[in-house]
Design a protein around this motif. Sequence first.
Motif, short mmCIF file in Angstrom:
data_model
loop_
_atom_site.label_atom_id
_atom_site.label_comp_id
_atom_site.label_asym_id
_atom_site.label_seq_id
_atom_site.Cartn_x
_atom_site.Cartn_y
_atom_site.Cartn_z
N SER A 29 41.86 41.41 44.74
CA SER A 29 41.91 40.14 44.04
C SER A 29 42.51 39.04 44.91
O SER A 29 42.08 37.89 44.86
N LEU A 30 43.51 39.41 45.70
CA LEU A 30 44.11 38.44 46.61
C LEU A 30 43.08 37.95 47.63
O LEU A 30 43.02 36.75 47.94
N ARG A 31 42.26 38.85 48.11
CA ARG A 31 41.21 38.47 49.05
C ARG A 31 40.23 37.49 48.40
O ARG A 31 39.88 36.46 48.98
N LEU A 32 39.78 37.81 47.19
CA LEU A 32 38.87 36.92 46.47
C LEU A 32 39.52 35.58 46.21
O LEU A 32 38.91 34.51 46.41
N TYR A 33 40.76 35.62 45.75
CA TYR A 33 41.51 34.40 45.41
C TYR A 33 41.58 33.46 46.61
O TYR A 33 41.44 32.23 46.46
N ARG A 34 41.81 33.99 47.78
CA ARG A 34 41.96 33.16 48.98
C ARG A 34 40.62 32.61 49.48
O ARG A 34 40.58 31.57 50.14
N GLU A 35 39.52 33.31 49.18
CA GLU A 35 38.23 32.87 49.68
C GLU A 35 37.58 31.82 48.78
O GLU A 35 36.81 30.98 49.27
N LEU A 36 37.87 31.86 47.49
CA LEU A 36 37.21 30.93 46.56
C LEU A 36 37.47 29.46 46.87
O LEU A 36 36.52 28.65 46.85
N PRO A 37 38.71 29.03 47.16
CA PRO A 37 38.92 27.61 47.48
C PRO A 37 38.14 27.16 48.71
O PRO A 37 37.73 26.00 48.80
N GLN A 38 37.92 28.07 49.65
CA GLN A 38 37.14 27.72 50.83
C GLN A 38 35.68 27.42 50.48
O GLN A 38 34.99 26.72 51.23
N LEU A 39 35.25 27.94 49.33
CA LEU A 39 33.88 27.68 48.87
C LEU A 39 33.81 26.45 47.97
O LEU A 39 32.72 26.04 47.56
#
Length: 263
Positions: free
Chosen positions: A159-169
């Motif tokens: 979830s931490l990985r997903l959380y960090r990637e979403l703002p970049q999108l």
Amino acid sequence: MGFNETFFLFSLFFLHISVSIAYPHSILQILPENRESFHHRKIPRDDNQYCDSWKFTVETNDAAPWTRVPSRCAAFVKDYITGDRYRSDSEAVADQSLAFAKTVKISGNGKDAWVFDIDETLLSNVPYYAIHGFGSETFDENSFDEWVDLAEAPALPASLRLYRELPQLGFKIILLTGRTEFQRNVTEKNLDYSGYSNWERLILRGPSDKGKMATIYKSERRKELVDEGYKIHGSSGDQWSDLLGFAVAKRSFKLPNPLYYIP
């Protein structure tokens, strides 16, 4: 015997041989006289098989409502939640979430949102449940609140990985939790401690939300976001009540959780 008759019998013979090879003998024996015993046969199940099937009904929301992990499944849940399978399942959900997120056309107006639950979605309370029977004990709100006050729940890595990637999108992160407003400071502290930051908003239960079912409470808060102009593209939660109701996301992603059920 004429040519046509010979050809017909020859064809029947090869049809029989083909069917015998293509289908197991056991399947061929499900004949009319055997069907009743086949459909009523009891499947013996040990605890591991029983509990794996029980967990399946939990994740598909067929077991609801339930209050405790069956005592015979406490060891199974412990092995699952502390082992590689739980992490692998969580990674699979994160991968599917990210794959969807990459297909979303971001408007660029700052209102493209992804909603996250917190407990067992971003933060793991497994250290608490490890000393409380892995869900097989009756839930005690006071002892759980004491655990929350420690602000030491670790992040779920997937979830931490997903959380960090979403703002970049281009997504704005909204946190919508069943925790109460008086737990705001410790929740923010725990999120920061576990590596989460830069959320757009953290929504907790207020006094007017006391006693509301989670499905209603979270639906109402999502509706408020929609009324403000947010478009909820994605939503992540470990409970069906995080995801169902009204003002739902375009795509919702259910994380595994055989520890407890919240309606």
